[in-house]
Design a protein around this motif. Structure first.
Motif, short mmCIF file in Angstrom:
data_model
loop_
_atom_site.label_atom_id
_atom_site.label_comp_id
_atom_site.label_asym_id
_atom_site.label_seq_id
_atom_site.Cartn_x
_atom_site.Cartn_y
_atom_site.Cartn_z
N LYS A 164 -1.67 26.23 7.12
CA LYS A 164 -2.01 25.21 5.65
C LYS A 164 -1.05 24.28 5.39
CE LYS A 164 -4.96 24.33 1.30
NZ LYS A 164 -5.25 25.33 0.62
N PRO A 206 -1.26 20.66 2.64
CA PRO A 206 -1.64 20.02 2.25
C PRO A 206 -1.64 18.33 2.23
CG PRO A 206 -0.40 20.72 0.76
CD PRO A 206 -0.61 21.75 2.19
N LYS A 215 6.89 25.42 2.59
CA LYS A 215 5.79 25.96 2.16
C LYS A 215 5.50 27.73 0.68
CE LYS A 215 3.14 23.95 6.67
NZ LYS A 215 2.66 24.79 8.30
#
Length: 793
Positions: free
Chosen positions: A328, A330, A319
């Motif tokens: 988050k 994806p 990340k």
């Protein structure tokens, strides 16, 4: 024969054949109507052909327009791919700028300056492309540059070859794993129950963490493990369960996970991760959970992708490398790259999701970042539940930042050396100009027709001298006259000038903190720093505002809390100059200290103001930092180290300046200077002041003059001269007369020269100087020598 003539011949031939055919048809049938209809049909067909050729001349003629190679060359310009186009005869017809940069010019492929067998590989790739339409050549080398070549046949007639060269970024993952397995990362894996080992292609151990070594070899043999056969450390029972051989029948079964690191060739090492299966065979998802724990502890950017191309897991390093928020993840790998790279990345993941343990590298550009390509490795895995592909992404942001810093530092150093050399040579010219003006002013008084012109020349020469001082300040080669002083005193001295400079629309606010220590700096240069920063602040507030000058102490503890890697922990005095102006954009802020960089209009700035400030502060052993946001103003903070004498007691104040010396005197002076114009002006000036002057053009001639003189009261010499420099000449002279007074003059900085001269009891006069300054320095040197008792009698 031209095409038009050929077309007319074809029409005549067709008309004759049509007429003969009609006569034969009439003779055979005897019908005039049938023969006339035949001729009419042929005429309609011929007319249609002519109409098509007129409407589509290129298609009909089979000729194509000649391509515009200039436009094509602009179209193929890339920052990361070198491209060249050759025709069937082997002639270069087009190439982009990067190709010329990498190949050392527009060299025609395949005859490129590659190392080893590279030329042969390129030639074979070109032959393959002519035969099959595409050829490749991997691992080409041009010095330290590693390239991958792709050759494709193209064009309407497929008579051109396009040569594409891309740089190969190398990252030694094997070396990094070897280092981490034996360090804290390996111990952390062991605490989590993961036994990890790095095995070469022959199945022999290269590196392992402590948990693996203790289970596989025991405490006694764990120190000597390199090169041992891993297969001998393991055993498989009849049910297919895997165990460590040394643990015997009561051993705990383990699950083995193999992760290939680089490629599928014969030299490919493999990372082994072993996990205990105390509860029997692991149910669905347990292996993946263990692997996710393993990946979370590794310092590399790693992620798992399923067979449908969706993310299953990514560790923090991945990340961070992809610049993703912590919370988050994806959905697809294509979501983290730019649009042009989505297709190639998806295709590579699809090829590797079959479970074959092979890997490949792909150069991608991450979405939302600077656009610099990064390397992603894609490896097929099996035995990890839903996971089918392992992605590895290298975080190169810190490496890129360091490369930019090194390039910037090298550029600034090169420009500084150039500026210092130019300023030194220019100082010699200015010394002659200023000296000639001073000598002419002695013969002219105010009111003479030439007096004003001479003053104008002298004024412009002084302006040029100020410019050279700025160049020397930027290159940190100027001559400083440091004193022990207090920052509030310097600001008080210059505040009345600041109020006139900033105008009535800008309000000046000054605040001083308590407990400020003394600093050692040149007060005149420090005033120049404050003035430059104040003028820049005024220009940033065209509608008015507030200019704030603050001073405050900064302790060593405060420096450590700042976390600045450039400033060593120590006590500093801080000087902060802030404004409420328009601010500096983020893309311009890193460039503000570069020489000749300015955002002002032409004629309103030289671009040397902030570079001069930077040079003065760095030469004073200080630090300067800029902080700005557009629309919120700018602040420059200067940190000067607190000056202390023996022990921790504050330094005593600087004694008052000595009174100026007389410009007249007597005695014999040996003047050694290699610049003819400077030597001539200095000789005339010293003679007018009452001295007897003997001159020499360089060091060896100076020694000859010195040997033939009965009396020498003072030697005035340049430092840098051809054949023999001033310091070598003075050492030879003092070997004969130890107490000989010496006055060095140079366009270089005094501090820089004293490190190389290493001669005691010498005076220094920086160039450019006036006639008065030369006379005063000469008188001071003679008085100092007389006080030491070293004057030659």
């Amino acid at each position: 024969m031209p095409p038009a003539a050929l077309s007319r011949l074809d029409v005549a031939l067709l008309a004759a054949l049509a007429l003969v055919s009609a006569v034969l048809l009439f003779w055979a049938t005897g019908s005039k109507i049938l023969a006339a209809g035949f001729v009419a049909g042929l005429a309609v067909a011929a007319g249609g052909v002519l109409l098509v050729r007129r409407l589509f001349p290129t298609a009909a003629g089979g000729e194509a327009a000649t391509p515009d190679w200039t436009m094509l060359r602009q179209a193929v310009n890339h920052d990361d791919v070198a491209i060249a186009v050759t025709d069937r005869t082997g002639r270069m017809v087009c190439a982009n700028d990067l190709f010329a940069t990498w190949m050392g010019g527009f060299v025609t492929p395949p005859g490129l300056p590659v190392d080893g067998r590279g030329a042969e590989l390129l030639k074979n790739a070109g032959r393959t492309a002519w035969r099959d339409g595409e050829g490749r050549a991997d691992d080409l080398a041009i010095g330290p540059l590693r390239l991958r070549a792709q050759v494709m046949r193209t064009g309407q007639a497929e008579d051109y070859l396009v040569w594409r060269f891309a740089a190969i970024e190398r990252f030694d993952l094997v070396a990094e794993l070897t280092r981490h397995l034996g360090g804290p990362a390996g111990r952390t894996l062991g605490h989590a129950g993961v036994m990890a080992a790095l095995v070469n292609s022959e199945g022999r151990l290269r590196a392992a963490n402590e948990a693996f070594l203790l289970r596989a070899l025991g405490e006694e043999d764990a120190r000597h493990y390199a090169g041992r056969d891993v297969a001998a450390m393991l055993r498989i029972d009849d049910g297919g369960a895997l165990y460590f051989a040394r643990e015997g029948d009561r051993a705990t079964p383990v699950r083995l996970i193999q992760i290939p690191l680089v490629s599928s060739d014969s030299n490919s090492p493999v990372l082994l991760a072993m996990l205990d299966e105390e509860m029997g065979p692991a149910d669905r998802g347990t292996a993946q959970t263990y692997v996710e724990t393993l990946l979370s502890l590794l310092p590399f950017g790693l992620a798992l992708v399923d067979r449908d191309g969706r993310f299953l897991y990514m560790n923090r390093a991945f990340k961070r490398a992809a610049n993703l928020p912590e919370a988050k993840m994806p959905r697809y790998p294509g979501d983290i790259v730019v649009g042009e790279d989505k297709g190639p990345l998806a295709d590579m993941i699809r090829r590797h999701s079959s479970g074959q343990q092979v890997g490949g590298d792909l150069s991608i550009r991450l979405a939302g970042q600077s656009g610099d390509p990064v390397s992603m490795r894609v490896v097929g895995v099996r035995g990890l539940g839903e996971a089918a592909v392992l992605l590895s992404l290298k975080d190169s942001s810190e490496e890129s930042r360091l490369k930019r810093q090194v390039a910037q530092a090298s550029k600034m150093q090169a420009v500084g050396q150039l500026a210092g050399g130019v300023a030194h040579d220019f100082n010699n010219i200015l010394t002659a100009v200023l000296g000639a003006c001073d000598l002419m002013l002695m013969r002219h008084t105010p009111g003479d027709s030439d007096y004003d012109d001479i003053q104008q020349i002298r004024s412009n020469a002084n302006r040029a001298a100020s410019l050279t001082r700025q160049l020397l300040a930027f290159s940190r080669q100027q001559t400083l006259r440091p004193q022990i002083l207090q920052l509030p005193d310097v600001i008080s001295e210059v505040s009345h000038l600041l109020k006139r400079l900033i105008g009535e629309t800008v309000q000046l606010s000054v605040h001083h903190g308590r407990g400020l220590g003394a600093v050692r700096a040149d007060p005149g240069q420090l005033e120049q720093v404050i003035i430059n920063l104040a003028v820049n602040a005024r220009d940033a507030m065209p509608g008015g505002g507030t200019l704030t000058i603050e001073t405050y102490p900064v302790s060593a503890t405060d420096v450590r809390q700042m976390g600045n890697e450039f400033m060593p922990p120590a006590d500093y005095c801080a000087l902060k100059v802030s404004d409420t102006g328009t601010g500096i954009p983020a893309d311009i802020l890193p460039k503000i200290f570069e020489p000749f960089f300015t955002t002002k209009d032409v004629g309103k700035g030289t671009g040397l103001g902030l570079s001069t400030v930077y040079g003065i502060i760095k030469q004073s052993a200080g630090f300067i930092f800029a902080d700005s946001k557009p629309g919120e103003g700018t602040s420059f903070t200067i940190y000067l180290p607190v000056h202390r004498v023996a022990g921790d007691a504050p330094a005593a104040p600087q004694p008052p300046a000595k009174p100026k010396k007389s410009q007249w005197g007597s005695g014999t002076i040996l003047l050694v200077e290699d610049e003819d114009m400077v030597r001539a002006v200095a000789e005339r000036a010293l003679a007018r002041a009452g001295y007897t002057v003997v001159t020499a053009a360089q060091g060896e001639e100076g020694l000859e003059r010195f040997a033939g003189m009965e009396k020498v009261d003072l030697v005035i010499s340049d430092v840098v001269m051809p054949t023999m420099d001033g310091s070598a000449m003075v050492r030879a002279m003092r070997a004969r007369r130890p107490g000989l007074p010496v006055l060095f003059m140079s366009g270089y900085a005094e501090e820089q020269l004293r490190q190389s001269i290493d001669i005691d009891n010498v005076s220094f006069l920086p160039k450019p100087f006036s006639v008065a300054q030369l006379a005063e320095a000469t008188s001071a040197a003679l008085d100092e020598a007389a006080h030491r008792g070293g004057r030659d009698g």
